[in-house]
Write an enzyme that holds these catalytic residues in place. Structure first.
Site, mmCIF file in Angstrom:
data_model
loop_
_atom_site.group_PDB
_atom_site.id
_atom_site.type_symbol
_atom_site.label_atom_id
_atom_site.label_comp_id
_atom_site.label_asym_id
_atom_site.label_seq_id
_atom_site.Cartn_x
_atom_site.Cartn_y
_atom_site.Cartn_z
ATOM 1 N N HIS A 128 5.760 6.521 11.255
ATOM 2 C CA HIS A 128 5.174 6.350 9.931
ATOM 3 C C HIS A 128 4.254 7.557 9.719
ATOM 4 C CE1 HIS A 128 3.732 4.560 6.372
ATOM 5 N NE2 HIS A 128 3.458 3.343 6.793
ATOM 6 N N LYS B 51 26.393 -3.359 -0.217
ATOM 7 C CA LYS B 51 27.848 -3.397 -0.433
ATOM 8 C C LYS B 51 28.557 -2.503 0.578
ATOM 9 C CE LYS B 51 27.591 -3.845 -5.482
ATOM 10 N NZ LYS B 51 27.894 -3.116 -6.730
ATOM 11 N N ARG C 41 0.793 -1.229 0.000
ATOM 12 C CA ARG C 41 0.000 0.000 0.000
ATOM 13 C C ARG C 41 0.821 1.272 0.000
ATOM 14 N NH1 ARG C 41 -3.277 -3.407 1.737
ATOM 15 N NH2 ARG C 41 -1.383 -4.134 2.678
ATOM 16 N N THR C 42 1.772 1.353 0.919
ATOM 17 C CA THR C 42 2.497 2.615 1.065
ATOM 18 C C THR C 42 3.290 2.888 -0.210
ATOM 19 O OG1 THR C 42 2.613 2.168 3.417
ATOM 20 C CG2 THR C 42 4.046 3.896 2.590
ATOM 21 N N ARG D 40 11.407 3.959 2.794
ATOM 22 C CA ARG D 40 11.135 3.077 3.953
ATOM 23 C C ARG D 40 12.392 2.268 4.221
ATOM 24 N NH1 ARG D 40 5.941 -0.799 4.560
ATOM 25 N NH2 ARG D 40 5.108 1.218 5.196
HETATM 26 C C1 NCD Z 1 2.092 -0.653 8.398
HETATM 27 C C2 NCD Z 1 3.592 -0.459 8.467
HETATM 28 O O1 NCD Z 1 4.306 -0.750 7.509
HETATM 29 O O2 NCD Z 1 4.024 0.026 9.509
HETATM 30 N N1 NCD Z 1 1.633 -0.870 7.102
HETATM 31 C C3 NCD Z 1 1.400 0.196 6.279
HETATM 32 O O3 NCD Z 1 2.279 0.978 5.995
HETATM 33 N N2 NCD Z 1 0.149 0.370 5.861
HETATM 34 C C4 NCD Z 1 1.579 -1.633 9.377
HETATM 35 C C5 NCD Z 1 2.059 -3.053 9.325
HETATM 36 O O4 NCD Z 1 2.917 -3.426 8.523
HETATM 37 O O5 NCD Z 1 1.533 -3.839 10.111
#
Ligand code: NCD
Length: 340
Positions: free
Chosen positions: A136, A87, A58-59, A108
């Site tokens: 997040h 590396k 999703r993200t 991320r």
């Molecule tokens: C969350 C995350 O990555 O922190 N997911 C997301 O970004 N929608 C929650 C999760 O992974 O449980």
């Protein structure tokens, strides 16, 4: 108010009430583009470097979709092992190089603080898509945007609401960022439901407490779900020292229609950042709730595109000229035509 243009988005600590309201107003204006009623080419030629060094659906995809919907291009790097970080390259060097290939970066990474470290080397704005168990921010903003919409559809506001957060509150970065953002509002009642070992970190409780909100910490799901919002979470197995350790807590707090009927209010809204762990031994949010109109998880995921579009538009300073670069949609999906 926070100056969005040119800024990195690393933590929800950067925002105050007014900047959030401003961002949400911009997110509202993104509706016609997100729903393909209109197109805008305001970011024509711009490149998003979408760097995901941890699993994501999703993200990652909603960052990319949001950028595409504003007319920009997306270049993805996925997985630590396929990048030069494997590396021994420093985050600083990677940032110096990749930021000259992009106009903005979303990132991320599994380590807390890594995205901020990367941002030091970057010459373009960096948006934190999750740094370990730390924060997040974009998820918290879309969660708050969703809460505001769901509450207003029930004639209520964020101020004065009751939220129950359930599950892995220790390693769940979404609940950390969301609790901080909610603390900016008034008279919130928080119920933190987690096994003692996975309780909400004390520094978050301190923020909630100092802001004057009510809170309760409990290990008991039953009897504590009569909230306006129940925010369920997944056991963050990837942050545990071992899988056996994570297994101790998997499936401990399950939410299904029977529990909803017995313990929630008739209009309690259910949220989850997703992914929900649907394996039989976990199943923290059962599929039997899919037809429940108060299950907001897919509305929540949809809102991610609007909020991320608003973040791109504001950090790149184009939010006031969206309409100047508008054009018609020349295609329609079959589903849209059928009204599905
Ligand atoms: C969350 C995350 O990555 O922190 N997911 C997301 O970004 N929608 C929650 C999760 O992974 O449980």
């Amino acid at each position: 108010m926070f100056k969005f243009q040119g800024a990195d988005i690393l933590s929800v600590n950067q925002f105050d009430h007014a900047s959030i309201e401003y961002l949400f107003t911009i997110a509202d204006t993104m509706q016609p583009y997100a729903h393909r009623k209109k197109r805008t080419r305001v970011l024509d030629g711009a490149i998003l470097g979408n760097l995901f060094f941890e699993p994501s659906t999703r993200t990652r995809v909603s960052f990319g979709t949001a950028f595409n919907l504003l007319g920009g291009h997306v270049r993805e790097t996925v997985g630590l092992s396929s990048s030069a970080l494997a590396k021994g390259e420093s985050l600083y060097d990677t940032a110096r190089v990749l930021s000259s290939y992009s106009d903005i970066i979303a990132m991320r990474h599994p380590d807390s603080g890594s995205v901020a470290e990367f941002a030091e080397g970057s010459r373009v704005p960096v948006i934190n898509g999750g740094d370990g168990a730390n924060e997040h921010p974009t998820q918290a903003l879309l969660d708050l945007y969703t809460i505001s919409k769901e509450q207003s559809s029930h004639g209520k506001t964020i101020d004065g609401m009751h939220i129950a957060m359930v599950g892995d509150l220790k390693y769940g970065r979404t609940v950390h960022s969301l609790s901080k953002l909610l603390s900016l509002y008034k008279n919130i009642k928080f119920t933190f439901i987690a096994p003692d070992e996975l309780a909400m970190p004390s520094y978050i409780i301190d923020i909630v407490d100092k802001a004057g909100h009510q809170y309760e910490i409990t290990e008991q799901l039953e009897g504590n779900l009569d909230a306006d919002i129940v925010y369920q979470t997944r056991i963050q197995q990837e942050r545990f020292p071992s899988e056996e350790e994570a297994n101790k807590y998997r499936g401990k707090f399950r939410l299904n229609q029977a529990i909803y009927t017995q313990h929630c209010k008739s209009n309690t809204v259910i949220m989850h950042p997703l992914p929900r762990d649907s394996r039989a031994d976990a199943n923290e949010l059962d599929n039997d709730m899919n037809q429940n109109p108060n299950l907001a998880i897919f509305r929540q995921a949809d809102n991610g595109v609007l909020v991320r579009m608003a973040l791109f538009a504001t950090t790149l300073g184009v939010e006031s000229i969206l309409k100047d670069h508008e054009c018609d949609v020349i295609w329609h999906s079959q589903k849209a035509n059928l009204g599905l």
